[in-house]
Design a protein around this motif. Sequence first.
Motif, mmCIF file in Angstrom:
data_model
loop_
_atom_site.group_PDB
_atom_site.id
_atom_site.type_symbol
_atom_site.label_atom_id
_atom_site.label_comp_id
_atom_site.label_asym_id
_atom_site.label_seq_id
_atom_site.Cartn_x
_atom_site.Cartn_y
_atom_site.Cartn_z
ATOM 1 N N GLY A 238 -6.656 16.928 -8.716
ATOM 2 C CA GLY A 238 -6.005 17.627 -9.817
ATOM 3 C C GLY A 238 -4.522 17.867 -9.662
ATOM 4 N N ALA A 239 -3.939 17.623 -8.494
ATOM 5 C CA ALA A 239 -2.515 17.884 -8.272
ATOM 6 C C ALA A 239 -1.752 16.570 -8.222
ATOM 7 N N PRO A 240 -0.561 16.483 -8.844
ATOM 8 C CA PRO A 240 0.238 15.251 -8.766
ATOM 9 C C PRO A 240 0.563 14.904 -7.314
ATOM 10 N N VAL A 241 0.590 13.617 -7.052
ATOM 11 C CA VAL A 241 0.832 13.161 -5.686
ATOM 12 C C VAL A 241 2.321 12.964 -5.471
ATOM 13 N N THR A 242 2.842 13.485 -4.377
ATOM 14 C CA THR A 242 4.247 13.295 -4.006
ATOM 15 C C THR A 242 4.298 12.870 -2.540
ATOM 16 N N GLY A 243 5.479 12.431 -2.118
ATOM 17 C CA GLY A 243 5.673 12.079 -0.716
ATOM 18 C C GLY A 243 4.909 10.838 -0.289
ATOM 19 N N TRP A 244 4.942 9.818 -1.127
ATOM 20 C CA TRP A 244 4.223 8.587 -0.800
ATOM 21 C C TRP A 244 4.770 7.928 0.461
ATOM 22 N N GLN A 245 3.869 7.470 1.300
ATOM 23 C CA GLN A 245 4.251 6.602 2.406
ATOM 24 C C GLN A 245 4.083 5.157 1.937
ATOM 25 N N ARG A 246 4.980 4.288 2.350
ATOM 26 C CA ARG A 246 5.004 2.913 1.874
ATOM 27 C C ARG A 246 4.787 1.957 3.037
ATOM 28 N N ASP A 247 3.805 1.070 2.881
ATOM 29 C CA ASP A 247 3.517 0.106 3.949
ATOM 30 C C ASP A 247 3.173 -1.260 3.364
ATOM 31 N N PHE B 88 0.845 -1.186 0.000
ATOM 32 C CA PHE B 88 0.000 0.000 0.000
ATOM 33 C C PHE B 88 0.884 1.240 0.000
ATOM 34 N N ALA B 89 0.830 2.016 -1.099
ATOM 35 C CA ALA B 89 1.478 3.320 -1.173
ATOM 36 C C ALA B 89 0.396 4.375 -0.984
ATOM 37 N N HIS B 90 0.563 5.254 0.020
ATOM 38 C CA HIS B 90 -0.586 6.071 0.419
ATOM 39 C C HIS B 90 -0.184 7.453 0.900
ATOM 40 N N VAL B 91 -1.186 8.332 0.945
ATOM 41 C CA VAL B 91 -1.069 9.670 1.518
ATOM 42 C C VAL B 91 -2.368 9.938 2.277
ATOM 43 N N PRO B 92 -2.365 10.897 3.197
ATOM 44 C CA PRO B 92 -3.607 11.201 3.925
ATOM 45 C C PRO B 92 -4.633 11.881 3.019
ATOM 46 N N LEU B 93 -5.910 11.685 3.349
ATOM 47 C CA LEU B 93 -7.005 12.328 2.641
ATOM 48 C C LEU B 93 -8.061 12.726 3.655
ATOM 49 N N GLY B 94 -8.600 13.931 3.494
ATOM 50 C CA GLY B 94 -9.621 14.431 4.408
ATOM 51 C C GLY B 94 -10.996 13.889 4.093
ATOM 52 N N GLU B 95 -12.025 14.562 4.622
ATOM 53 C CA GLU B 95 -13.390 14.060 4.492
ATOM 54 C C GLU B 95 -13.921 14.151 3.070
ATOM 55 N N ARG B 96 -13.305 14.973 2.225
ATOM 56 C CA ARG B 96 -13.713 15.057 0.830
ATOM 57 C C ARG B 96 -12.476 15.144 -0.044
ATOM 58 N N GLY B 97 -12.505 14.397 -1.138
ATOM 59 C CA GLY B 97 -11.363 14.418 -2.041
ATOM 60 C C GLY B 97 -11.521 13.390 -3.145
ATOM 61 N N VAL B 98 -10.696 13.547 -4.185
ATOM 62 C CA VAL B 98 -10.760 12.675 -5.358
ATOM 63 C C VAL B 98 -9.346 12.253 -5.724
ATOM 64 N N ILE B 99 -9.127 10.946 -5.920
ATOM 65 C CA ILE B 99 -7.868 10.442 -6.438
ATOM 66 C C ILE B 99 -8.125 9.823 -7.804
ATOM 67 N N THR B 100 -7.268 10.159 -8.757
ATOM 68 C CA THR B 100 -7.404 9.687 -10.136
ATOM 69 C C THR B 100 -6.065 9.116 -10.604
#
Length: 505
Positions: free
Chosen positions: A246-255, A77-89
């Motif tokens: 809409g913004a590229p994802v950086t700083g992935w956490q790896r688990d 699982f490569a992940h980042v935090p997400l709040g109560e509303r958001g979209v990942i594409t």
Amino acid sequence: MRTPLEITTALRAQWAVLRAGRGRIIALAAAALAVLLLGLLPALTNLSSCSEGTVEVQCPTDPIGPDGAPVSDQSFFAHVPLGERGVITARMTELTGTITYPPPNHDQIVSGVVPWAKAGLIVKDGTGQGSDYAALLMTGAHGVRLQHSYRHDTAGRPGGVSPDQPRWLRLTRDGDTVTGEESADGTAWTRVGTARLPGLPATVQVGLFATSPGDLTLREIGLGGHVGEVRFTQAVGVFDHVTIDGAPVTGWQRDTVGELGHTDWEKYHRPAGLVEENGVLSVTGSGDIGPIGSMGSTRPESTLLGLVVALIVVIVAGARFGVGAAGRVIAARAAALGGLVLAGGLAVAGLTLTAGTLLMQHKGLPVAPLGPLTGLRVAAGAGVLLAGAAALAVALGALCRRAWVAATAGIALVVVPYLLSVVPLLPEQVTSWLLRLSPAGGYAMLQTVVAYPQVTMHYAPHAGYLPLPGWAGLAVLGGYAVLAVLLAVRLRPPAGTDPTVVDFR
């Protein structure tokens, strides 16, 4: 028609006859004791303990899902935090992998993905095993799916994925609701499904994952039976254009969620993890995220091992009780013995299930949690199974007029088909039909295994999966018992109405 008073009087009379037979009461008590002792045996001995060398260690157990039942939960699982509303594409361009020791020779490692290999986007309530989730994923052979909370699976568009035919995936979180969509071009989107995850925290983890269940092959043994062999596999999902709102994802956490395999396999396979190169992300993982645990936890009904012994005792006692009965006395005796066995079976099965499960959990043995409703259903099923066998045996005793013949017939009908099914020596088609057509189908009232199409598993009687649902097992056993009693009443009229029949009462 008999009046209620006449029926009550007949039952009381046969109840008195039943209680007067001390041998029967002692035998039934011994049967109850056998159920209890054999149910507690795994917890009271070290037969089920786990060890590393000469040192006993805690047995591995399955994680517990949101509904309190054991589940599988292994992935990278490569992940980042997400709040109560958001979209990942993300755009997915490849799903590849390796299969270890595939058939027919089981002696090599080849490229390929198993049908339920998975890679895609996931929203997860933390990185702990068993945490709630919703995932929009690509599978090896079942197209795009939206899966959530381990048990739920919604099919999307079929087909595969390749650099020439990529798939766009999008997950949208709005509070406790997660919506999955897919697209061929990233412009025109099609909804796959919506998942509601009650109690989802304000901040969740969102990202990319990959997992791949074992490759199941069947090895023939005995006279056509099969046992399953599971081989290690892994999947690699390749993504690009990964954005959150809409913004590229950086700083992935790896688990690594759960254990993904023995470290020696990394000599021959890609290590589990995330590789980033020029905006392309490759995620490699193995295991499964699904509704059935992978550690072989003991099922609650497995504590009722002594039920076979109790059935034999009940059938013998019922056959002896039925010999010499005639007319409606047969029905009264079947009801009296069946009622006693039902009450006793329900009580001892409930005690065995509860005590056996608690003791094994206390010792750290792998056992599935026993929910109150599940425990009540299984205990009730055990009582009904014993009662149905008792009524059938009484009718057979009246029909056969010899206790040993009736007991042999009862055991052959109720016990033998079940024993043949739990030992994988005969073809599954044969044992499955035995359990559909014989009174042994009543065992279906005890099972807790559920067949999930998205789980790679050998669903066979010897693996705990019986072909009938519980209600159908009840109907089959009840039908045999009722028909046998009616036939016995019809063919064995009371003395004085048929000169060829002698009243042995």
